[in-house]
Design a protein around this motif. Structure first.
Motif, PDB file in Angstrom:
ATOM      1  N   MET A   1      23.547   5.178   3.073  1.00 37.97           N
ATOM      2  CA  MET A   1      22.780   5.037   4.305  1.00 37.97           C
ATOM      3  C   MET A   1      21.861   3.831   4.197  1.00 37.97           C
ATOM      4  SD  MET A   1      23.794   7.572   6.141  1.00 37.97           S
ATOM      5  CE  MET A   1      22.532   7.818   7.373  1.00 37.97           C
ATOM      6  N   PRO A   2      21.311   3.371   5.335  1.00 30.60           N
ATOM      7  CA  PRO A   2      20.331   2.287   5.268  1.00 30.60           C
ATOM      8  C   PRO A   2      19.071   2.738   4.522  1.00 30.60           C
ATOM      9  CG  PRO A   2      21.136   2.625   7.509  1.00 30.60           C
ATOM     10  CD  PRO A   2      21.635   3.765   6.699  1.00 30.60           C
ATOM     11  N   VAL A   3      18.240   1.776   4.168  1.00 28.41           N
ATOM     12  CA  VAL A   3      16.986   2.096   3.470  1.00 28.41           C
ATOM     13  C   VAL A   3      16.172   3.063   4.319  1.00 28.41           C
ATOM     14  CG1 VAL A   3      14.811   1.141   2.619  1.00 28.41           C
ATOM     15  CG2 VAL A   3      16.956  -0.092   2.231  1.00 28.41           C
ATOM     16  N   SER A   4      15.715   4.132   3.691  1.00 27.12           N
ATOM     17  CA  SER A   4      14.960   5.154   4.419  1.00 27.12           C
ATOM     18  C   SER A   4      13.569   4.624   4.770  1.00 27.12           C
ATOM     19  CB  SER A   4      14.831   6.417   3.572  1.00 27.12           C
ATOM     20  OG  SER A   4      14.027   7.371   4.224  1.00 27.12           O
ATOM     21  N   PRO A   5      13.157   4.748   6.036  1.00 22.42           N
ATOM     22  CA  PRO A   5      11.853   4.199   6.429  1.00 22.42           C
ATOM     23  C   PRO A   5      10.670   5.077   6.033  1.00 22.42           C
ATOM     24  CG  PRO A   5      12.909   5.207   8.314  1.00 22.42           C
ATOM     25  CD  PRO A   5      13.896   5.292   7.186  1.00 22.42           C
ATOM     26  N   ASP A   6      10.914   6.356   5.698  1.00 18.54           N
ATOM     27  CA  ASP A   6       9.784   7.256   5.437  1.00 18.54           C
ATOM     28  C   ASP A   6       9.881   7.981   4.106  1.00 18.54           C
ATOM     29  OD1 ASP A   6      11.888   8.932   5.969  1.00 18.54           O
ATOM     30  OD2 ASP A   6      10.809  10.197   7.391  1.00 18.54           O
ATOM     31  N   THR A   7      10.746   7.511   3.196  1.00 21.05           N
ATOM     32  CA  THR A   7      10.904   8.174   1.902  1.00 21.05           C
ATOM     33  C   THR A   7      10.714   7.159   0.788  1.00 21.05           C
ATOM     34  OG1 THR A   7      12.545   9.629   2.935  1.00 21.05           O
ATOM     35  CG2 THR A   7      12.386   9.699   0.544  1.00 21.05           C
ATOM     36  N   ILE A   8       9.991   7.574  -0.246  1.00 23.57           N
ATOM     37  CA  ILE A   8       9.754   6.723  -1.408  1.00 23.57           C
ATOM     38  C   ILE A   8       9.951   7.539  -2.677  1.00 23.57           C
ATOM     39  CG2 ILE A   8       8.165   5.024  -0.387  1.00 23.57           C
ATOM     40  CD1 ILE A   8       5.832   6.802  -1.341  1.00 23.57           C
ATOM     41  N   ALA A   9      10.243   6.842  -3.754  1.00 23.69           N
ATOM     42  CA  ALA A   9      10.263   7.449  -5.076  1.00 23.69           C
ATOM     43  C   ALA A   9       8.975   7.043  -5.775  1.00 23.69           C
ATOM     44  CB  ALA A   9      11.480   6.973  -5.857  1.00 23.69           C
ATOM     45  N   VAL A  10       8.142   8.023  -6.109  1.00 25.35           N
ATOM     46  CA  VAL A  10       6.853   7.737  -6.754  1.00 25.35           C
ATOM     47  C   VAL A  10       7.071   7.656  -8.262  1.00 25.35           C
ATOM     48  CG1 VAL A  10       4.510   8.546  -7.151  1.00 25.35           C
ATOM     49  CG2 VAL A  10       5.584   8.861  -4.900  1.00 25.35           C
ATOM     50  N   GLN A  11       6.744   6.490  -8.836  1.00 26.79           N
ATOM     51  CA  GLN A  11       6.962   6.259 -10.264  1.00 26.79           C
ATOM     52  C   GLN A  11       5.674   6.426 -11.079  1.00 26.79           C
ATOM     53  OE1 GLN A  11       9.928   6.034 -11.288  1.00 26.79           O
ATOM     54  NE2 GLN A  11      11.190   4.973  -9.789  1.00 26.79           N
ATOM     55  N   ARG A  12       4.586   5.816 -10.585  1.00 29.42           N
ATOM     56  CA  ARG A  12       3.306   5.848 -11.294  1.00 29.42           C
ATOM     57  C   ARG A  12       2.175   5.705 -10.283  1.00 29.42           C
ATOM     58  NH1 ARG A  12       4.046   1.976 -16.645  1.00 29.42           N
ATOM     59  NH2 ARG A  12       6.129   2.693 -17.215  1.00 29.42           N
ATOM     60  N   TYR A  13       0.969   5.491 -10.790  1.00 30.08           N
ATOM     61  CA  TYR A  13      -0.153   5.137  -9.923  1.00 30.08           C
ATOM     62  C   TYR A  13      -1.042   4.180 -10.712  1.00 30.08           C
ATOM     63  CZ  TYR A  13      -3.817   7.683 -12.382  1.00 30.08           C
ATOM     64  OH  TYR A  13      -4.753   8.087 -13.319  1.00 30.08           O
ATOM     65  N   THR A  14      -1.915   3.486  -9.961  1.00 30.14           N
ATOM     66  CA  THR A  14      -2.882   2.604 -10.603  1.00 30.14           C
ATOM     67  C   THR A  14      -4.212   2.664  -9.857  1.00 30.14           C
ATOM     68  OG1 THR A  14      -3.361   0.310 -11.238  1.00 30.14           O
ATOM     69  CG2 THR A  14      -2.021   0.634  -9.272  1.00 30.14           C
ATOM     70  N   PRO A  15      -5.326   2.692 -10.579  1.00 29.11           N
ATOM     71  CA  PRO A  15      -6.639   2.701  -9.926  1.00 29.11           C
ATOM     72  C   PRO A  15      -7.206   1.301  -9.727  1.00 29.11           C
ATOM     73  CG  PRO A  15      -6.901   3.189 -12.247  1.00 29.11           C
ATOM     74  CD  PRO A  15      -5.430   2.964 -12.021  1.00 29.11           C
ATOM     75  N   GLU A  16      -6.430   0.292  -9.972  1.00 27.79           N
ATOM     76  CA  GLU A  16      -6.945  -1.074  -9.890  1.00 27.79           C
ATOM     77  C   GLU A  16      -7.332  -1.436  -8.462  1.00 27.79           C
ATOM     78  OE1 GLU A  16      -4.056  -3.714 -11.542  1.00 27.79           O
ATOM     79  OE2 GLU A  16      -4.066  -2.741 -13.505  1.00 27.79           O
ATOM     80  N   GLY A  17      -8.305  -2.293  -8.341  1.00 27.37           N
ATOM     81  CA  GLY A  17      -8.787  -2.755  -7.041  1.00 27.37           C
ATOM     82  C   GLY A  17      -9.742  -1.797  -6.380  1.00 27.37           C
ATOM     83  N   GLY A  18     -10.228  -0.792  -7.112  1.00 25.16           N
ATOM     84  CA  GLY A  18     -11.205   0.143  -6.560  1.00 25.16           C
ATOM     85  C   GLY A  18     -10.586   1.220  -5.691  1.00 25.16           C
ATOM     86  N   MET A  19      -9.271   1.294  -5.608  1.00 24.34           N
ATOM     87  CA  MET A  19      -8.620   2.326  -4.801  1.00 24.34           C
ATOM     88  C   MET A  19      -7.349   2.765  -5.502  1.00 24.34           C
ATOM     89  SD  MET A  19      -7.594   2.165  -0.795  1.00 24.34           S
ATOM     90  CE  MET A  19      -7.312   3.674   0.100  1.00 24.34           C
ATOM     91  N   THR A  20      -7.048   4.041  -5.429  1.00 28.09           N
ATOM     92  CA  THR A  20      -5.828   4.563  -6.046  1.00 28.09           C
ATOM     93  C   THR A  20      -4.618   4.084  -5.251  1.00 28.09           C
ATOM     94  OG1 THR A  20      -7.009   6.534  -6.807  1.00 28.09           O
ATOM     95  CG2 THR A  20      -4.601   6.648  -6.735  1.00 28.09           C
TER      96      THR A  20
END
Length: 197
Positions: free
Chosen positions: A92-111
């Motif tokens: 299918m085409p790239v899904s507009p509302d689905t993501i695969a969450v790999q990690r997170y980062t707190p850089e830039g003062g925001m998660t």
């Protein structure tokens, strides 16, 4: 004298032939029906294509086979369509509302979540692809999680952003699929984990 003997021999042969023919016809008639009654009076034997079930000891009527019962009342349901052959033509085409969450980062003062977009491949699972990107997430985002984040949860249960990031700390690069929504500022305000067996 010879003529008389020839005539006598011919007469003897003719008589023998008559006797033999008579004996054959009588033998056929006797073999065909030796004191037998007409065939119409004899009971007809069941054919091989229509077996007659034997009556039960209790006297109950024999039950018909399951296939005959189901065919009479409920016609068999059509077979489900076979699954498509997996391959690049079925992606299918790239899904507009689905993501695969790999990690997170707190850089830039925001998660921010480190995510990949992707497609729903064959047979329907989300397949991340492309570069890793960043999506800022609100500390008050509405998040629902299932297994494996919440091992015994299948339907989804609310968790906080800090609970999500705590799980990502110990389980990086899992690529769990989530449906997400961005607010007007481009920040994730809704995140729902898609349950995968």
């Amino acid at each position: 004298m010879g003529t008389v003997r020839g005539q006598a021999a011919a007469a003897v042969l003719a008589v023998c032939g008559m006797l033999a023919l008579s004996a054959c016809q009588n033998g056929d008639d006797q073999a065909a029906a030796p004191d037998a009654k007409p065939s119409a009076a004899a009971p007809a034997a069941p054919t091989a294509t229509s077996p007659v079930p034997a009556p039960s000891k209790t006297g109950a009527a024999p039950k018909s086979s399951a296939s005959a019962t189901s065919a009479g009342k409920n016609p068999p349901a059509p077979a489900p369509p076979s699954a498509p052959v997996c391959g690049p033509d079925h992606r299918m085409p790239v899904s507009p509302d689905t993501i695969a969450v790999q990690r997170y980062t707190p850089e830039g003062g925001m998660t921010s979540l480190v995510v990949q977009h992707g497609t729903y491949g064959c047979p329907g699972r989300f397949e991340p692809s492309g570069p890793w990107t960043y999506l800022p997430i609100s500390e008050k985002a509405k998040i629902t999680a299932t297994a494996p984040i919440l091992p015994s949860e299948v339907m989804g249960k609310p968790i906080s952003t800090s609970e999500l990031t705590g799980w990502l700390d110990t389980h990086p690069d899992k690529g769990l699929p989530f449906r997400y929504h961005l607010d007007a500022a481009g920040v994730v305000d809704t995140l729902d984990e898609i349950y995968v067996k």
